[in-house]
Design a protein around this motif. Sequence first.
Motif, PDB file in Angstrom:
ATOM      1  N   ALA A 182       0.821  -1.209   0.000  1.00  0.00           N
ATOM      2  CA  ALA A 182       0.000   0.000   0.000  1.00  0.00           C
ATOM      3  C   ALA A 182       0.856   1.259   0.000  1.00  0.00           C
ATOM      4  O   ALA A 182       0.526   2.246  -0.672  1.00  0.00           O
ATOM      5  N   VAL A 183       1.966   1.231   0.743  1.00  0.00           N
ATOM      6  CA  VAL A 183       2.861   2.393   0.763  1.00  0.00           C
ATOM      7  C   VAL A 183       3.453   2.642  -0.621  1.00  0.00           C
ATOM      8  O   VAL A 183       3.516   3.782  -1.102  1.00  0.00           O
ATOM      9  N   GLU A 184       3.913   1.594  -1.258  1.00  0.00           N
ATOM     10  CA  GLU A 184       4.506   1.747  -2.592  1.00  0.00           C
ATOM     11  C   GLU A 184       3.486   2.267  -3.595  1.00  0.00           C
ATOM     12  O   GLU A 184       3.811   3.106  -4.450  1.00  0.00           O
ATOM     13  N   GLU A 185       2.256   1.801  -3.492  1.00  0.00           N
ATOM     14  CA  GLU A 185       1.203   2.293  -4.377  1.00  0.00           C
ATOM     15  C   GLU A 185       0.823   3.739  -4.039  1.00  0.00           C
ATOM     16  O   GLU A 185       0.507   4.544  -4.919  1.00  0.00           O
ATOM     17  N   LEU A 186       0.872   4.064  -2.740  1.00  0.00           N
ATOM     18  CA  LEU A 186       0.527   5.422  -2.307  1.00  0.00           C
ATOM     19  C   LEU A 186       1.472   6.447  -2.913  1.00  0.00           C
ATOM     20  O   LEU A 186       1.054   7.559  -3.260  1.00  0.00           O
TER      21      LEU A 186
END
Length: 532
Positions: free
Chosen positions: A218-222
Motif C-alpha cells: 500500500a505504501v509503494e502504491e501510495l
Amino acid sequence: MTNIVRRLFGSRPPGYEQATGVNHEGFPTFARALEERYLQTLLTNTLGHTFYASQGDNYTATLDIHRRMVAHDPAFAARAIVYAREQGAMRLQPIVGLVFLSTADRTLFRSIFDRVIQTPGDLLDFVQIARSKQIRAGLGRAIKEEVNRWLNGLSEYHVVKYGADGSAKLSLRDVLRLTHPQPLDERRDALFLYLADRQKWRARYGDRAATLLPQIHAVEELKRAADAATQRELIEYGRLPYEAVTGAVRPDRAMWAYLMRQMPYFALLRHLNTLQRAGVLADADAASYVAGRLTNGEALRKAKVLPFRLHAAWVAFQPANEAEALVKIALEAALESSFDNLPALPGRIAIAPDVSGSMHGAIHYPSKVRYIDIAAIFAGALLRKSREAIMLPFETDVVTVDLWPQRPLMETVAKLAAIDGDGTAVSAPISWLLARREPVDVFIGITDCEEWAADRDGGVGFLAVWRRYRAEVAPHAEAFLITIAPYMHAVAPQDEPGVRFFYGWADHVPALIAQTLNGYAGQVEAVRQIAL
C-alpha cells in the motif's frame, strides 16, 4: 565560589569536616553509594550540556559510571537499566548501559535486551553506540545474534517507519548489511529484501506483495497515487500509520484530520501544533476528539508520557479559537490525572522546590524544558496530595507565593516556574522552619543539589541546618531530596539519619516517597527487587 567559601569559613564550613569533595561552586559535598550514583545517571542524564556541565563533561562522566557499575555488580546494573527504561521512562541512558552490560555479562545482556530495545529506533541507537568502539571493540558475535533475533520480529509498520536511508544515523537497511540476519520464513525474507534492495524485491515478490506485505504494498502504491480518493483507499486498505503516509505524500487538512484519529497517544501529543497549523483543530468535532484522547486515563498510562512532556505541550500550544481551547484545557487535565495514583502523604509536610538560578537551565540541549519546570510539577502534585502541607520554594531565602492545594496544578506550576531566583541555599527552607520552631514530619526538597550560598537566616548548608532542626524542633522528621540533575554532588553523607535521596523525572518518584513513608523500601531497594 571556592575562594568565597574559604574566605568565610576557612577550609570547610562547620559540620562539613567529613565532606568528600566540592561541587561546581566549590561548596563541600558528599559521595553517595555507587548504586545511587548509577541510578542518578540513568534517570537524569540526557548526555547533553546542562547549566553546570558541558556535553563532553556529562559524556565522560556517563561512560565512567557505567563502566564502574557493570564491573562492580552487573546484576544490579541490569536491574537498574530495566528500571530506568520501564519505570523511569528513560531511553538513551538505558541503551548505553545495555552496551556496557554486553561487555560484562552476556547472559544478563540477553535477558534484558528486549526490555530495553523496544522499538527499531532503540535498536538503531544501540547498534550505533556499540559499533562506535568507544565502549567495546565492535559489534561482536553476541550482539549480532541478539540484533538478528530482534530483527526477525520486525513488523511492516517498523519497516515503513525506520527503513529509509538519507539521514546521518543508521537505518534498518544499514543494520541488515552489518549483521546479515537469516530470515525465519518467506515473509521475513520479503521484509529484509525490501529493506536491502527494492529492485530485487519487486522482481522477486512484486506480484505477491499485496498478499505477503499488504502495508508495504500500500505504501509503494501510495507514492504513485494521483488523487486524494485513491490515497484514502490505499491508507484504509493498508491500515497505514501516519508516519508511512507523511513519508509518501504531503497531507492536506482532510488527510491530517483522517490521520489524527489513528495516531498513538504520544504521536498525537507531538503533532498538536502540526494539526493546528493544518486547520484541523479549528473544527469542534476534531478538537473534541483530541481532548477526549488526551484525557483518557488508560491511554495516558499505557503511553508512559512523562509529566514534563505534557507541560511542554501545554506551554507550546496556543489556542486561536474556542475549539482549540478545548485542547489546551485537556492538556491541563492530562497533567492533573498523571498524578492520580499518587497516594496522600501522611503527617505534616514541607514541600520545597528549588527556584534558584541554576534551576532555570534546560535539562538538555535543545530542549526548552527546564529543571525548574520539573520541580514545579512535582511540587504542585505533592501539594495536591498532602493533607497538611507548607510550600517553601527557595533560593537563598524562602520565596512567598500564594498557593493552595485546590488550585489547578498548571496554575501552581506556572507560579513556581516564573520565580526568578538567585543563589542556591538548600538550607533555606530548613532555616525557615527552624526560625519559626515549625515541626514537620516530612521535608521534600526538589533540587539539583548544587548548593553554595548561606541562607538569609544565617544557615550554611543543608546538612548543618538539618541536624540542628532535628535536634531542636523535629527529632523524627525525615527528609527526601528528589534530585533531578545529573550532578554527583550530595548535600548529605550516605549514612545521615533521616535523609534519603530519590532520582528522576517520572511520576513514580513522588509515589516512591509515599510508599517509603508507609514502610516500603527506597529506590535502590526497589531496583533490587526487579525480576530478570
